[in-house]
Design an enzyme around this catalytic site. Sequence first.
Site, mmCIF file in Angstrom:
data_model
loop_
_atom_site.group_PDB
_atom_site.id
_atom_site.type_symbol
_atom_site.label_atom_id
_atom_site.label_comp_id
_atom_site.label_asym_id
_atom_site.label_seq_id
_atom_site.Cartn_x
_atom_site.Cartn_y
_atom_site.Cartn_z
ATOM 1 N N CYS A 1 35.690 45.816 29.041
ATOM 2 C CA CYS A 1 35.695 44.547 29.795
ATOM 3 C C CYS A 1 36.805 45.224 31.568
ATOM 4 C CB CYS A 1 36.893 43.934 29.439
ATOM 5 S SG CYS A 1 37.475 42.944 29.980
ATOM 6 N N HIS B 1 30.865 36.586 25.935
ATOM 7 C CA HIS B 1 32.205 37.552 26.382
ATOM 8 C C HIS B 1 33.284 36.921 27.371
ATOM 9 C CE1 HIS B 1 34.077 41.762 27.718
ATOM 10 N NE2 HIS B 1 34.307 40.454 28.681
ATOM 11 N N GLU B 2 32.005 36.605 28.163
ATOM 12 C CA GLU B 2 32.885 35.564 29.580
ATOM 13 C C GLU B 2 32.961 34.191 29.404
ATOM 14 O OE1 GLU B 2 33.616 37.357 32.067
ATOM 15 O OE2 GLU B 2 32.247 39.127 31.294
ATOM 16 N N HIS C 1 36.886 34.813 27.513
ATOM 17 C CA HIS C 1 37.700 34.775 27.969
ATOM 18 C C HIS C 1 38.675 33.458 28.486
ATOM 19 C CE1 HIS C 1 38.230 38.832 29.151
ATOM 20 N NE2 HIS C 1 37.345 38.649 29.997
HETATM 21 ZN ZN ZN Z 1 36.003 40.624 30.192
#
Ligand code: ZN
Length: 215
Positions: free
Chosen positions: A128, A170-171, A174
């Site tokens: 990341c 993953h995004e 966030h």
């Molecule tokens: Zn990330």
Amino acid sequence: MAFPGQQDRRLTLALAKELRRTHGRHLDIVEVGNPVLRTQARPYHGQIGAPVFHKLLDAMRSTMLDAPGVGLAAPQIGLPFAFAVVEDHTSKELEGDPREFDEFPFHAIINPKYEPAGDRTASFYEGCLSVPGMEAVRRRWLDIVATWQDENGRSHEQKLHGWPARIFQHETDHLDGELYIDKCEIRSLSTDDNIDEYWDSPSPSDAAEAMGFKI
Ligand code: ZN
């Protein structure tokens, strides 16, 4: 089509000023420990005036590609709103890799959500831009149904598989204030240099055996 909500003029002017300062490139990426990364992002409904919003997405794309990275979420540039950019062209280099890379063209993903499609998972090293220099093994859904709005407010739904599905998860995580390290195999945590030195294989199975974690 456009986003229906009311523009926040002060925010729009502040972002326009920042984009002029950075010439629309190289936004500062915030790192782990900054509370914005742990904040539930607000749904995006047009708070940023459209011309500035489009320039901001261009700047996020430049910042992501230069890093280099394959995704960048708004909280990573200090903005607590639910949007991100994604793009990956790794497939050309690594056909047959177990991580199942695939061409993932540039998308601005606004108010993204995902649901698993089936119960298959895959465990691989990921990193990341907000946790620089480190990688860890993270189990992810192999197949998802992804929904989002694009930069013009149009809704999309698409099945994603393999690495593009991982990037999307993953995004999107966030935007819920979550980092990949929250649910990683903590004993797999490794510096980029040690990945190159010891674990430079697509499968994390050797690392799992040697460092004592499950995949
Ligand atoms: Zn990330």
